[in-house]
Write a protein that holds these residues in place. Structure first.
Motif, PDB file in Angstrom:
ATOM      1  N   SER B  93     -10.407   3.112  -1.761  1.00  0.00           N
ATOM      2  CA  SER B  93      -9.315   3.601  -2.370  1.00  0.00           C
ATOM      3  C   SER B  93      -8.945   2.976  -3.693  1.00  0.00           C
ATOM      4  CB  SER B  93      -8.317   4.085  -1.453  1.00  0.00           C
ATOM      5  OG  SER B  93      -8.779   4.958  -0.492  1.00  0.00           O
ATOM      6  N   LEU B  97      -8.302   3.574  -7.586  1.00  0.00           N
ATOM      7  CA  LEU B  97      -7.216   4.058  -7.970  1.00  0.00           C
ATOM      8  C   LEU B  97      -6.543   2.764  -9.130  1.00  0.00           C
ATOM      9  CD1 LEU B  97      -5.336   4.191  -4.525  1.00  0.00           C
ATOM     10  CD2 LEU B  97      -5.526   6.062  -6.158  1.00  0.00           C
ATOM     11  N   THR B 105      -7.963  10.569   0.531  1.00  0.00           N
ATOM     12  CA  THR B 105      -8.771   9.825   1.613  1.00  0.00           C
ATOM     13  C   THR B 105      -8.288  10.546   2.834  1.00  0.00           C
ATOM     14  OG1 THR B 105      -8.944   7.995   2.746  1.00  0.00           O
ATOM     15  CG2 THR B 105      -6.605   8.483   1.820  1.00  0.00           C
ATOM     16  N   MET B 119      -2.652   0.108  -1.399  1.00  0.00           N
ATOM     17  CA  MET B 119      -3.180   1.284  -1.840  1.00  0.00           C
ATOM     18  C   MET B 119      -2.063   1.872  -2.645  1.00  0.00           C
ATOM     19  SD  MET B 119      -4.779   2.530   1.698  1.00  0.00           S
ATOM     20  CE  MET B 119      -5.748   3.968   1.286  1.00  0.00           C
ATOM     21  N   ALA B 123      -2.210   2.798  -6.694  1.00  0.00           N
ATOM     22  CA  ALA B 123      -1.921   3.807  -7.370  1.00  0.00           C
ATOM     23  C   ALA B 123      -1.091   3.772  -8.351  1.00  0.00           C
ATOM     24  CB  ALA B 123      -1.443   5.253  -6.199  1.00  0.00           C
ATOM     25  N   LEU B 130      -2.633   9.319  -5.116  1.00  0.00           N
ATOM     26  CA  LEU B 130      -3.376   9.233  -3.910  1.00  0.00           C
ATOM     27  C   LEU B 130      -2.659  10.091  -2.781  1.00  0.00           C
ATOM     28  CD1 LEU B 130      -5.117   7.519  -1.809  1.00  0.00           C
ATOM     29  CD2 LEU B 130      -3.190   5.999  -1.560  1.00  0.00           C
TER      30      LEU B 130
END
Lengths: 348, 355
Positions: B93, B97, B105, B119, B123, B130
């Motif tokens: 991810s 991103l 996801t 994560m 983003a 995300l």
């Protein structure tokens, strides 16, 4: 000593063999058909390998580095019969030192009285019994070729993780709609605690145990089915059981028999449709729940016959030749089972 | 926007999507949604470390492009959908991103709060969205319960109990669900990713762990029970992937108690003194239809025609709570192992040793 491969390692007995051996420092490998049923085994950092007994490639790979096999895999005709043929053929080819084949007292069919290892099967058992008999005939064929096989015939194996003899009876007793069956429940309940079976398997793996022999594996206490229900009920801490009149139950059981068959067929073929109907219609959901509950709380015809059977499977041969000594009495076995049921939240 | 306008907008802007991971989640949840879009066969690229698996799924869905490395795609994509094993979600991810590509996801969002933080940062840095497949948030019954609790109509929540268990039967292509030591996170990360998120969402906050117990014996646990608290609210959760549990929720409030079946997405009951009211919150749908609905929303987000129904930020607290639970988990007492005389016998030297 290399490793011991256990086939059918996600099953009730197979998983107990793997867990018990691993806990005791005995090198063991769990052979599984599918990951979908391996949640119990995966709790331990254990050696797990693919081992579909219908796949010769997987069997060969699973047996590599092993010098003994405990064959617990069981299922439909193909798995029980062809699977046993494959396991024994591969063990023979790879020079496996010892195979312990887990059979069942079901091979004696509906024989009554004292049934020792010399009793010939009368071929009158159910489909499961017939498959187990066919698997034993394959064992005999390989024994005559020199494959070092020991055959064990356990009785009613109970204990934590047993759906058939622990969870289902706990649910029946917990519901308050179960009881004793008077004379119809005075048959002998040949209970053996699951790790007693593991002990017998371990002893059968010993090099000094003569191959080609067959042994009954039973517990030490001889109690009736009514006793089992009463003692299990007490262990659960439930109010005393009523004595049920067996004949109306037998009639209900016969009436429900086609419903049982149809339900099994519908669940296999139309599961999605049924679930959708369940979600959409509260009437359908209610009907399904009532039917399911009624089926679970009503013994089948075969079960009713079993509760009344005067049969005992002695273990003198196993005691004498394997050194087998059951360690877990019914009271302790039930205590373990109830503790496990409570921890898993299965009593509701 | 009318349905016709929506369809026209959909047709005009077909996103180029990388589907990372060609296992059961891709086949059952993801590709049936993408297959509704015109030209998806040309605009979707399948990625799987196993060329045979990628080829097999590509053939099944008639998709032209597939490869084995998510870093080397045959064309630039507009978005990525990550359906790989749990421990790969974060790395894959973050890769997309950081390039500003929206990512959807599978749950769980990540393996740990640390991964989720990376994560979310990616983003934010990439200025993109995300999303995560916590599709139970779309259950009409759950939404109505959340509204009821949020409105205060039932009073303060005193007690929340959920049991969530059934035999593990996800048809996983790989063995990662169960054979994952040393991380060894089992049912609680798997099923808990949904249920713990619902707890945080319903309570509008993150409880803290009082105590938790699991049956892990060095591998992935199959049974976990946890007690939590948020203010005066007590929370009790139980998870299993060996046996079916009661699979119910019960929210006891000052003025009423709400109860429902965990997998009944539309119906629940409100118990008030002397009366029980059954609420039908919407039209029943199959479980995977909620996942499809969420993925549809993601495609619309990529197309710029709809806002996300919810994002990973909304779900992040639940992963923190899952982390905290694992950190505090103690082993259950299991007398059927510890006190079994046969196991003692096998461990002893009183019978011939096969070790």
């Amino acid at each position: 000593m290399q490793k011991i491969l256990v086939t059918g390692a996600t099953g009730f007995v197979g998983a107990w063999v793997v867990e018990s051996f691993q806990l005791s420092g005995i090198p063991v490998r769990a052979g599984i058909r599918s990951w979908t049923s391996a949640a119990r085994l995966a709790r331990r950092a254990v050696d797990i390998v693919p081992c579909d007994v219908l796949s010769k490639t997987q069997l060969r790979s699973a047996m590599e580095g092993c010098d003994a096999v405990v064959h617990c895999a069981v299922g439909n005709e193909a798995v029980t019969v062809s699977g046993t043929q494959n396991v024994l053929a591969m063990a023979h080819e790879m020079g496996i030192r010892r195979v312990v084949h887990l059979s069942s007292v079901a091979v004696y069919g509906n024989a009554t009285g004292v049934v020792d290892e010399n009793r010939q099967n009368n071929g009158r058992g159910n489909a499961y019994a017939k498959r187990k008999i066919a698997a034993e005939l394959i064992c005999e064929k390989f024994i005559s070729r020199g494959t070092p096989i020991v055959v064990l015939r356990p009785t009613i194996i109970y204990g934590p993780f047993s759906y058939a003899w622990t969870v289902s009876f706990a649910n029946r007793l917990w519901s308050g709609h179960w009881g004793t069956f008077g004379k119809a429940g005075e048959g002998k309940c040949n209970l053996v605690y699951v790790t007693d079976v593991v002990q017998a398997i371990y002893r059968a793996l010993q090099p000094e145990t003569a191959p080609g022999e067959v042994f009954n594996v039973n517990g030490e206490e001889i109690i009736t089915w009514n006793d089992y229900f009463v003692r299990f009920n007490e262990a659960l801490g439930r109010p005393p059981l009523r004595t049920l009149n067996a004949w109306p139950i037998a009639v209900k059981s016969r009436l429900l028999s086609p419903v049982r068959v149809a339900g099994r067929f519908a669940l296999t073929r139309f599961n999605d449709t049924l679930m959708s109907l369940h979600a959409k219609s509260s009437l359908a959901a209610k009907y399904m729940k009532v039917t399911e509950s009624s089926l679970k709380l009503t013994p089948t015809n075969d079960q009713l016959k079993l509760y009344g059977m005067d049969v005992h499977y002695p273990i003198e041969k196993a005691c004498k030749e394997l050194g087998y000594r059951p360690q877990v009495g019914v009271t302790q076995g039930l205590e373990f089972g109830v503790a496990w049921l409570r921890q898993h939240g299965l009593l509701y | 926007m009318t349905t016709a306008e929506h369809q026209q907008a959909t047709r005009k802007t077909i996103p180029r999507v990388a589907v990372i991971g060609c296992g059961a989640a891709a086949r059952e949840f993801c590709l049936p949604v993408l297959a509704k879009y015109p030209d998806f066969r040309r605009f979707v690229v399948l990625v799987d470390k196993s060329p045979a698996q990628a080829q097999s799924v590509a053939t099944e869905f008639g998709i032209q492009n597939h490869c084995t490395d998510f870093r080397c795609l045959p064309f630039e994509v507009d978005a990525a959908i990550v359906t790989t094993p749990h421990h790969l979600h974060a790395e894959q991810s973050v890769f997309f991103l950081r390039q500003g590509k929206p990512v959807f996801t599978e749950k769980p969002l990540g393996m740990s709060a640390g991964e989720v933080s990376q994560m979310l940062t990616a983003a934010s840095t990439g200025g993109t969205t995300l999303m995560v497949n916590n599709c139970r948030r779309l259950f009409p019954a759950y939404r109505r319960v959340q509204e009821l609790l949020g409105s205060g109509e039932c009073g303060e929540v005193l007690n929340l109990r959920i049991s969530d268990g059934s035999p593990f039967e996800w048809n996983s292509v790989s063995d990662f669900y169960l054979k994952n030591p040393p991380q060894a996170k089992g049912v609680f990360l798997d099923r808990g990713a949904h249920t713990v998120d619902v707890v945080c969402w319903w309570l509008s906050g993150r409880p803290h762990v009082i105590q938790s117990q699991s049956d892990s014996l060095g591998g992935a646990e199959a049974l976990l029970k946890v007690q939590m608290a948020l203010g005066q609210t007590a929370v009790e959760l139980a998870f299993s992937r060996i046996y079916k549990l009661e699979n119910c929720y019960s929210v006891e409030c000052e003025n009423a108690t709400i109860t429902g079946r965990l997998f009944n997405s539309t119906k629940f009951e409100i118990h008030r003194p002397g009366q029980v009211e059954t609420i039908h919150a919407g039209k029943p749908a199959k479980y995977h239809e909620y996942a499809w609905q969420l993925l549809d929303n993601f495609i619309e987000v990529v197309q710029g025609i709809a806002p996300p129904l919810f994002t990973a930020n909304d779900v992040a607290a639940s992963i923190e709570l899952i982390d905290e639970t694992y950190q505090n988990a103690k082993p259950f007492k299991m007398p059927w192992y510890d006190n079994d005389p046969n196991l003692a016998l096998l461990r002893s030297s009183s019978i011939t040793d096969l070790r």
